[in-house]
Design an enzyme around this catalytic site. Structure first.
Site, PDB file in Angstrom:
ATOM      1  N   ARG A  64       0.836  -1.214   0.000  1.00  8.45           N
ATOM      2  CA  ARG A  64       0.000   0.000   0.000  1.00  8.45           C
ATOM      3  C   ARG A  64       0.861   1.251   0.000  1.00  8.45           C
ATOM      4  O   ARG A  64       0.541   2.233  -0.661  1.00  8.45           O
ATOM      5  CB  ARG A  64      -0.926   0.015   1.221  1.00  8.45           C
ATOM      6  N   ILE A  91      -8.590   1.477   0.673  1.00 12.01           N
ATOM      7  CA  ILE A  91      -8.334   1.927   2.040  1.00 12.01           C
ATOM      8  C   ILE A  91      -6.945   2.549   2.079  1.00 12.01           C
ATOM      9  O   ILE A  91      -5.995   1.988   1.523  1.00 12.01           O
ATOM     10  CB  ILE A  91      -8.436   0.741   3.024  1.00 12.01           C
ATOM     11  N   HIS A 108     -19.557   8.929   2.393  1.00  8.41           N
ATOM     12  CA  HIS A 108     -19.870   7.538   2.720  1.00  8.41           C
ATOM     13  C   HIS A 108     -21.386   7.374   2.685  1.00  8.41           C
ATOM     14  O   HIS A 108     -22.109   8.204   3.262  1.00  8.41           O
ATOM     15  CB  HIS A 108     -19.315   7.199   4.116  1.00  8.41           C
ATOM     16  N   THR A 140      -9.645  10.373   8.387  1.00  7.53           N
ATOM     17  CA  THR A 140      -8.577  10.142   9.367  1.00  7.53           C
ATOM     18  C   THR A 140      -8.152   8.674   9.223  1.00  7.53           C
ATOM     19  O   THR A 140      -8.660   7.952   8.369  1.00  7.53           O
ATOM     20  CB  THR A 140      -9.107  10.357  10.807  1.00  7.53           C
ATOM     21  N   LEU A 143     -11.066   4.206   9.654  1.00  4.50           N
ATOM     22  CA  LEU A 143     -11.914   4.095   8.461  1.00  4.50           C
ATOM     23  C   LEU A 143     -13.329   4.603   8.715  1.00  4.50           C
ATOM     24  O   LEU A 143     -14.000   4.179   9.668  1.00  4.50           O
ATOM     25  CB  LEU A 143     -11.980   2.625   8.018  1.00  4.50           C
ATOM     26  N   ASP A 144     -13.745   5.586   7.894  1.00  5.82           N
ATOM     27  CA  ASP A 144     -15.125   6.104   7.939  1.00  5.82           C
ATOM     28  C   ASP A 144     -15.484   6.679   9.310  1.00  5.82           C
ATOM     29  O   ASP A 144     -16.648   6.650   9.720  1.00  5.82           O
ATOM     30  CB  ASP A 144     -16.126   4.984   7.586  1.00  5.82           C
ATOM     31  N   GLU A 173     -26.386  12.355  -2.069  1.00  8.54           N
ATOM     32  CA  GLU A 173     -24.937  12.603  -2.080  1.00  8.54           C
ATOM     33  C   GLU A 173     -24.594  13.771  -3.001  1.00  8.54           C
ATOM     34  O   GLU A 173     -23.769  14.626  -2.671  1.00  8.54           O
ATOM     35  CB  GLU A 173     -24.187  11.349  -2.541  1.00  8.54           C
TER      36      GLU A 173
END
Ligand code: GRF
Length: 206
Positions: A64, A91, A108, A140, A143-144, A173
């Site tokens: 990653r 991610i 989200h 941040t 996650l979410d 959205e």
């Protein structure tokens, strides 16, 4: 403000954001970046004259950090002030999110903190929720879970399946994200709450 938008697919949120940044809006889109070469959003960006590019995550395998270094190298060419994740399905590591802390937003498709992660509409239906919606938050390393900058609520209707609910949330959205981005670009971090079709009464006294 210079805004880069990260996508992985159709880019309908990217289109809504890009089309909102006109006139006296303090921000302009400077790059659309996809991790998927055949993402439909790439052509939509190019049709709008927005620089678009691909950084495919697959050659990096499980590394990653290497993928994110390639993302940052491409982003450095555009010098964005703000990153908007919009249907971006990778991610990001704490190293990346900390480097962009305070300057990276995500949308989200649930009313966080309910249903972080995937399959949010199936989960809302399975729970028998009367309403669903979407959340724009600062990204941040959790996650979410970042500070909420806005939410929009939609009703769950009898007989809804996941696709019907997803479509209703996606429409919300497209209303929420552009409004939150404008406030964010203007330095306003107070959360915006939208009800079906309109803005909830301002209860924060600001
Ligand atoms: C949609 O499921 C949306 O709810 C979420 O990302 C997915 C793709 O959105 N935010 P987009 O059309 O690529 O913006």
């Amino acid at each position: 403000k210079r805004v880069a938008i990260l996508i992985s697919g159709g880019g309908s949120n990217m289109v809504a954001l890009a089309d909102s940044m006109t006139g006296d809006h303090p921000a302009r889109p400077v790059l659309v970046l996809s991790n998927v070469a055949e993402a439909g959003g790439i052509a939509k960006a190019e049709a709008r004259g927005i620089d678009a590019d691909v950084v495919d995550h697959r050659p990096f395998g499980r590394d990653r950090a290497a993928f994110e270094a390639a993302l940052n190298d491409r982003l450095a060419e555009a010098l964005p002030d703000i990153l908007c994740l919009a249907g971006f399905m990778r991610i990001l590591t704490p190293a990346f999110t900390e480097a962009w802390a305070g300057r990276m937003l995500n949308i989200h498709p649930s009313l966080l903190p309910k249903y972080p992660g995937l399959h949010t509409h199936d989960r809302a239906l399975a729970a028998g929720d009367a309403e669903a919606g979407c959340t724009v938050h600062e990204v941040t390393s959790d996650l979410d879970q970042g500070p909420i900058l806005g939410q929009a609520r939609v009703p769950v209707l009898p007989g809804d399946d996941a696709d019907q609910l997803a479509a209703r949330v996606l429409t919300a959205e497209h209303q929420l994200y552009p409004r939150v981005l404008r406030r964010f670009a203007e330095g306003n971090r107070s959360p915006l709450y939208l009800l079906e079709g309109g803005e909830a009464p301002n209860t924060s006294g600001r």
